[in-house]
Design a protein around this motif. Sequence first.
Motif, PDB file in Angstrom:
ATOM      1  N   ASN A 120       5.149  23.826 -58.861  1.00 15.75           N
ATOM      2  CA  ASN A 120       6.435  23.284 -59.297  1.00 15.75           C
ATOM      3  C   ASN A 120       6.959  22.287 -58.268  1.00 15.75           C
ATOM      4  O   ASN A 120       6.286  21.982 -57.275  1.00 15.75           O
ATOM      5  CB  ASN A 120       7.444  24.410 -59.529  1.00 15.75           C
ATOM      6  N   ARG A 121       8.186  21.800 -58.480  1.00 14.97           N
ATOM      7  CA  ARG A 121       8.723  20.696 -57.691  1.00 14.97           C
ATOM      8  C   ARG A 121       9.518  21.174 -56.469  1.00 14.97           C
ATOM      9  O   ARG A 121      10.595  20.647 -56.178  1.00 14.97           O
ATOM     10  CB  ARG A 121       9.596  19.808 -58.573  1.00 14.97           C
ATOM     11  N   ASP A 122       9.010  22.150 -55.745  1.00 12.05           N
ATOM     12  CA  ASP A 122       9.662  22.576 -54.507  1.00 12.05           C
ATOM     13  C   ASP A 122       9.730  21.398 -53.543  1.00 12.05           C
ATOM     14  O   ASP A 122       8.774  20.620 -53.421  1.00 12.05           O
ATOM     15  CB  ASP A 122       8.892  23.715 -53.857  1.00 12.05           C
ATOM     16  N   SER A 123      10.865  21.274 -52.831  1.00 13.54           N
ATOM     17  CA  SER A 123      11.023  20.090 -51.986  1.00 13.54           C
ATOM     18  C   SER A 123      12.011  20.342 -50.861  1.00 13.54           C
ATOM     19  O   SER A 123      12.814  21.284 -50.895  1.00 13.54           O
ATOM     20  CB  SER A 123      11.523  18.900 -52.826  1.00 13.54           C
ATOM     21  N   ASP A 124      11.926  19.479 -49.852  1.00 13.16           N
ATOM     22  CA  ASP A 124      12.927  19.362 -48.796  1.00 13.16           C
ATOM     23  C   ASP A 124      13.604  18.003 -48.958  1.00 13.16           C
ATOM     24  O   ASP A 124      12.927  16.993 -49.206  1.00 13.16           O
ATOM     25  CB  ASP A 124      12.295  19.435 -47.406  1.00 13.16           C
ATOM     26  N   SER A 125      14.918  17.972 -48.825  1.00 12.58           N
ATOM     27  CA  SER A 125      15.637  16.705 -48.974  1.00 12.58           C
ATOM     28  C   SER A 125      16.549  16.480 -47.781  1.00 12.58           C
ATOM     29  O   SER A 125      17.082  17.422 -47.183  1.00 12.58           O
ATOM     30  CB  SER A 125      16.451  16.696 -50.270  1.00 12.58           C
ATOM     31  N   TYR A 126      16.710  15.198 -47.452  1.00 11.32           N
ATOM     32  CA  TYR A 126      17.558  14.790 -46.338  1.00 11.32           C
ATOM     33  C   TYR A 126      18.436  13.630 -46.808  1.00 11.32           C
ATOM     34  O   TYR A 126      17.995  12.795 -47.601  1.00 11.32           O
ATOM     35  CB  TYR A 126      16.721  14.335 -45.145  1.00 11.32           C
ATOM     36  N   ARG A 127      19.666  13.595 -46.301  1.00 12.40           N
ATOM     37  CA  ARG A 127      20.523  12.460 -46.608  1.00 12.40           C
ATOM     38  C   ARG A 127      21.469  12.196 -45.452  1.00 12.40           C
ATOM     39  O   ARG A 127      22.039  13.132 -44.865  1.00 12.40           O
ATOM     40  CB  ARG A 127      21.348  12.699 -47.880  1.00 12.40           C
ATOM     41  N   PHE A 128      21.603  10.924 -45.113  1.00  9.85           N
ATOM     42  CA  PHE A 128      22.590  10.505 -44.117  1.00  9.85           C
ATOM     43  C   PHE A 128      23.434   9.403 -44.730  1.00  9.85           C
ATOM     44  O   PHE A 128      22.897   8.429 -45.276  1.00  9.85           O
ATOM     45  CB  PHE A 128      21.924   9.976 -42.841  1.00  9.85           C
ATOM     46  N   ILE A 129      24.735   9.574 -44.680  1.00 10.69           N
ATOM     47  CA  ILE A 129      25.647   8.521 -45.121  1.00 10.69           C
ATOM     48  C   ILE A 129      26.730   8.351 -44.069  1.00 10.69           C
ATOM     49  O   ILE A 129      27.089   9.293 -43.356  1.00 10.69           O
ATOM     50  CB  ILE A 129      26.283   8.810 -46.493  1.00 10.69           C
TER      51      ILE A 129
END
Length: 437
Positions: free
Chosen positions: A269-278
């Motif tokens: 399945n679509r297991d994931s790690d996500s990162y975001r900087f704003i």
Amino acid sequence: MKTSFRRLLIGCVAASALQVVAPTIAHAQIEASPLIPATLPDGFDKGRNVSVTERPRPDYDPLGVNLGGFTLFPKVDTGIGYTSNVYLTDNNKEGDGFVVFNPAARLRSEWNRHQVQLNAAGAFRRFFNNSVRNEDSYNLAALGRLDVGDALTVTGEAQFAQQFETPITGDVASSLAVLSQYKRDFLSLRGQYGVGQGRLMLAADRSHFAFDPIRLPSGTAIDQENRDRTLTRVTAQAEYAFTPSISAYGQLSYGDTDYDTLLLPNVANRDSDSYRFIAGTNFDLSALVRGTIGVGYAQRNYKSPLYKDVDGLSIEAKVEYFPSELTTFGLGLRRVIEDSNIGNTNAYFDNRGSLRVDHELLRNLILNAIAEYAQQDFIGSTRKTTFYRGAGGARYLINRLLGLQLQLSYIKRDTTGEDLGQQFDEFRGQLTLVVQR
């Protein structure tokens, strides 16, 4: 009969034979449609402006029921509505009427320090001739805030809800989304520490989504178990105020998405790690404008090599303009990465914009108009889905206990590239009586 969600989805779309039901209670608000809420609340309100919808109206605002250190605010909305396209299809359009019943109650503490708030709300819709369109939604929520000295606050929040997806979601084909019901439980803990001109915020939250099988009018059931997932997020934000009205901030967040089951037998399945900087600015200029504008970068890395990693520009913006005390303009912009369960796509960029105006024609008559646009660009596919919506309405306050609300809306969906869903348009109107205490 149950079958794999993905296989049946592709087969139904290819045949173009699927009939669908109407949008859900939230479909009228494009900005409300994403499954995942923001980690941190808006931070732009510094008490220098009051919008038309926020302005106190002492002759019409509910007083609530005094329960010692708490106040209870009960409310019930009930009304009648009509949709021009009950099955959201371009062929053989059928209109239908419906009735709504939306009870709600809010219990709020009235202490000088700390806070406790409990909320319960339901939304029930019944169609005259198409019972498959009927909706039962509810939301239970609790919030507690602990004030530790003058500089530190700690807030805990818990929610449990049953909701319907909307036809403007990009998680699945719109023709199936309108039939899709899910349950969501949410836990959050966040702290805020402010000294002088600086402020630090740290938040952690966990959401679990459990999707019910989709029941088609034919009696077929589509198993959505492979969409069940847990999302865990941690967000940190630092803010510095150059003046009491203007500040700059930077925000860094991490998210872990863990699906409960395989997508298909022996298929990850679509297991994931996500990162975001704003980074951006918060501002609240007296008698003029307030808002927050943030621009940055987002990245999602999938744990299985079956899926391509995604990165790109991320935007979060909300601005309100006050030309006078009687009129408020609101602008919203958003660009984020979301998971997709359509065809062979793994993610999409969700791009949204909205413009709203609220005008106080009389002290007890508030008018509103909304224009909204959303486009979903699917990664690794030529498919793009575009939604347009226009709406207008009025809220008439009869007295403290009674009010009337009228809302009219038109929504249109277009698809280019790989068309994995129906195009449609719909007009909807609803008149509601509001009873509150």
